[in-house]
Design an enzyme around this catalytic site. Structure first.
Site, PDB file in Angstrom:
ATOM      1  N   ASP A  12     -36.256   3.585 -63.898  1.00 38.35           N
ATOM      2  CA  ASP A  12     -36.152   5.031 -63.977  1.00 38.35           C
ATOM      3  C   ASP A  12     -35.279   5.319 -65.200  1.00 38.35           C
ATOM      4  OD1 ASP A  12     -36.153   7.756 -63.108  1.00 38.35           O
ATOM      5  OD2 ASP A  12     -34.139   7.440 -62.325  1.00 38.35           O
ATOM      6  N   LEU A  13     -35.320   6.523 -65.705  1.00 38.75           N
ATOM      7  CA  LEU A  13     -34.529   6.834 -66.904  1.00 38.75           C
ATOM      8  C   LEU A  13     -33.329   7.725 -66.586  1.00 38.75           C
ATOM      9  CD1 LEU A  13     -34.106   6.817 -69.986  1.00 38.75           C
ATOM     10  CD2 LEU A  13     -35.784   8.637 -70.146  1.00 38.75           C
ATOM     11  N   ASP A  14     -33.650   8.949 -66.157  1.00 34.58           N
ATOM     12  CA  ASP A  14     -32.588   9.915 -65.889  1.00 34.58           C
ATOM     13  C   ASP A  14     -31.701   9.423 -64.752  1.00 34.58           C
ATOM     14  OD1 ASP A  14     -33.411  11.942 -67.755  1.00 34.58           O
ATOM     15  OD2 ASP A  14     -35.108  12.312 -66.445  1.00 34.58           O
ATOM     16  N   THR A  20     -28.810  11.859 -68.219  1.00 35.31           N
ATOM     17  CA  THR A  20     -29.512  13.107 -68.519  1.00 35.31           C
ATOM     18  C   THR A  20     -29.599  13.999 -67.285  1.00 35.31           C
ATOM     19  OG1 THR A  20     -31.451  11.761 -68.246  1.00 35.31           O
ATOM     20  CG2 THR A  20     -30.913  12.402 -70.483  1.00 35.31           C
ATOM     21  N   LYS A  48     -33.474  15.512 -58.225  1.00 35.50           N
ATOM     22  CA  LYS A  48     -33.507  14.266 -59.007  1.00 35.50           C
ATOM     23  C   LYS A  48     -34.836  13.549 -58.821  1.00 35.50           C
ATOM     24  CE  LYS A  48     -28.613  13.205 -59.318  1.00 35.50           C
ATOM     25  NZ  LYS A  48     -27.547  12.349 -58.808  1.00 35.50           N
ATOM     26  N   SER A 119     -40.400   6.833 -65.448  1.00 33.29           N
ATOM     27  CA  SER A 119     -39.661   8.095 -65.377  1.00 33.29           C
ATOM     28  C   SER A 119     -40.631   9.240 -65.138  1.00 33.29           C
ATOM     29  CB  SER A 119     -38.916   8.331 -66.688  1.00 33.29           C
ATOM     30  OG  SER A 119     -38.420   9.645 -66.738  1.00 33.29           O
ATOM     31  N   ALA A 120     -40.212  10.179 -64.307  1.00 34.71           N
ATOM     32  CA  ALA A 120     -41.027  11.377 -64.080  1.00 34.71           C
ATOM     33  C   ALA A 120     -40.972  12.317 -65.277  1.00 34.71           C
ATOM     34  CB  ALA A 120     -40.539  12.098 -62.832  1.00 34.71           C
ATOM     35  N   ASN A 123     -40.220  13.970 -71.210  1.00 31.06           N
ATOM     36  CA  ASN A 123     -39.344  13.810 -72.374  1.00 31.06           C
ATOM     37  C   ASN A 123     -38.876  12.363 -72.551  1.00 31.06           C
ATOM     38  OD1 ASN A 123     -38.879  16.686 -73.303  1.00 31.06           O
ATOM     39  ND2 ASN A 123     -38.327  16.875 -71.148  1.00 31.06           N
ATOM     40  N   LYS A 150     -43.146  11.029 -57.823  1.00 31.11           N
ATOM     41  CA  LYS A 150     -42.236  10.467 -56.826  1.00 31.11           C
ATOM     42  C   LYS A 150     -42.067  11.498 -55.709  1.00 31.11           C
ATOM     43  CE  LYS A 150     -39.781   8.266 -60.669  1.00 31.11           C
ATOM     44  NZ  LYS A 150     -38.574   8.194 -61.492  1.00 31.11           N
ATOM     45  N   GLU A 174     -33.563   2.826 -59.491  1.00 31.60           N
ATOM     46  CA  GLU A 174     -33.627   4.275 -59.278  1.00 31.60           C
ATOM     47  C   GLU A 174     -32.297   4.863 -58.842  1.00 31.60           C
ATOM     48  OE1 GLU A 174     -35.020   7.101 -59.150  1.00 31.60           O
ATOM     49  OE2 GLU A 174     -37.055   6.710 -59.825  1.00 31.60           O
ATOM     50  N   ASP A 175     -32.093   6.134 -59.205  1.00 38.87           N
ATOM     51  CA  ASP A 175     -30.905   6.849 -58.720  1.00 38.87           C
ATOM     52  C   ASP A 175     -31.284   7.955 -57.738  1.00 38.87           C
ATOM     53  OD1 ASP A 175     -32.134   8.466 -60.727  1.00 38.87           O
ATOM     54  OD2 ASP A 175     -30.304   9.662 -60.803  1.00 38.87           O
TER      55      ASP A 175
HETATM   56  P1  B16 Z   1     -39.164  16.631 -67.528  1.00 40.18           P
HETATM   57  P2  B16 Z   1     -36.507  10.404 -63.868  1.00 40.18           P
HETATM   58  C1  B16 Z   1     -36.947  13.024 -63.786  1.00 40.18           C
HETATM   59  O1  B16 Z   1     -36.684  11.862 -64.518  1.00 40.18           O
HETATM   60  C2  B16 Z   1     -35.654  13.772 -63.503  1.00 40.18           C
HETATM   61  O2  B16 Z   1     -34.827  13.047 -62.610  1.00 40.18           O
HETATM   62  C3  B16 Z   1     -35.965  15.115 -62.901  1.00 40.18           C
HETATM   63  O3  B16 Z   1     -34.781  15.837 -62.680  1.00 40.18           O
HETATM   64  C4  B16 Z   1     -36.900  15.874 -63.861  1.00 40.18           C
HETATM   65  O4  B16 Z   1     -37.244  17.151 -63.340  1.00 40.18           O
HETATM   66  C5  B16 Z   1     -38.154  15.052 -64.095  1.00 40.18           C
HETATM   67  O5  B16 Z   1     -37.781  13.804 -64.632  1.00 40.18           O
HETATM   68  C6  B16 Z   1     -39.124  15.731 -65.040  1.00 40.18           C
HETATM   69  O6  B16 Z   1     -38.545  15.811 -66.302  1.00 40.18           O
HETATM   70  O7  B16 Z   1     -38.984  18.082 -67.221  1.00 40.18           O
HETATM   71  O8  B16 Z   1     -38.334  16.149 -68.684  1.00 40.18           O
HETATM   72  O9  B16 Z   1     -40.627  16.242 -67.644  1.00 40.18           O
HETATM   73  O10 B16 Z   1     -35.270  10.452 -63.024  1.00 40.18           O
HETATM   74  O11 B16 Z   1     -37.769  10.135 -63.101  1.00 40.18           O
HETATM   75  O12 B16 Z   1     -36.349   9.532 -65.096  1.00 40.18           O
HETATM   76 MG    MG Z   2     -33.614   9.345 -62.010  1.00 42.02          MG
END
Ligand code: B16
Ligand code: MG
Length: 220
Positions: A12-14, A20, A48, A119-120, A123, A150, A174-175
């Protein structure tokens, strides 16, 4: 799962590689204020790992505003959040990699483990670039191509496909609770970062604890 079976890691990234999550929260908080939903720590935690449009729906619902906006207006709210978020992440540099993660990524690369990103976030490729980490990953799952985000297992199943490994040779990091559910659903080893992830097979209180030796010890 035996430690010796592990051949790849889906990240996972964020909240795992970079903090982030605080930028997402900052930008969504502004949206919540705008639509009249009270921002709470519970709402912040629940968002998250959740996709952009699903996050917006949760914010609207939390304030009882789910019927107050047309689809077009919702898309405008999400675009505005992403613009605000984009400005925040543009400040990221390699110094923003979470504690211990650069060393862990180096260790994995040196020892020949394959890495992919689950990552979801749409970005994510941009963020990896800001952090100087693009080259560590065999590939990045494109969340725009998923039929379900997810906690559905699809994103972590796809991350294993990118690695060209069966699920029982892959660990996911994952967090978020939604992400741990996704990893478990994909039959991979779930490694949770944070104290609230009771469903994770292996748990660390923060990123500085994550290393191959500690994963091996936890599996013993
Ligand atoms: P975006 P992850 C997720 O990233 C974030 O945890 C979540 O808060 C965010 O809404 C989602 O990505 C979508 O992000 O708006 O940049 O497409 O934790 O899966 O890395
Ligand atoms: Mg995350």
């Amino acid at each position: 799962m035996k430690f010796a079976d592990l051949k790849g890691f889906a990240f996972d990234l964020d909240g795992v590689i970079a903090d982030t999550a605080k930028f997402h929260s900052q930008a969504w908080h502004q949206t919540a204020d705008k639509v009249g939903t009270t921002w709470t720590p519970e709402l912040q935690e629940a968002l998250k790992g959740v996709s952009r449009m699903d996050s917006l729906e949760m914010i609207l619902k939390a304030g009882g505003h789910e019927s107050d906006y047309t689809q077009e207006e919702k898309e405008a709210l999400a675009a505005e959040k992403n613009d605000n978020y984009g400005k925040l992440i543009a400040t990221l540099t390699p110094a923003d990699i979470l504690p211990g993660m650069q060393a862990f990524l180096d260790e994995l690369r040196e020892k020949g483990y394959k890495l992919s990103l689950a990552s979801a976030s749409k970005n994510a490729p941009k963020i990896l670039k800001y952090l100087g980490l693009t080259d560590y990953f065999v590939g990045v799952v494109d969340p725009a191509t998923l039929s379900a985000g997810k906690p559905d297992p699809e994103i972590f199943a796809r991350a294993a496909e990118i690695l060209d490994l069966p699920a029982n040779q892959v660990a996911g990091l994952e967090d978020s609770a939604a992400g741990i559910k996704s990893i478990n659903g994909a039959s991979e080893l779930s490694i949770g970062i944070g104290d609230q992830l009771s469903e994770a097979a292996v748990r660390f209180s923060d990123t500085s604890q994550v290393s191959l030796a500690n994963i091996e010890a936890a599996l013993r």
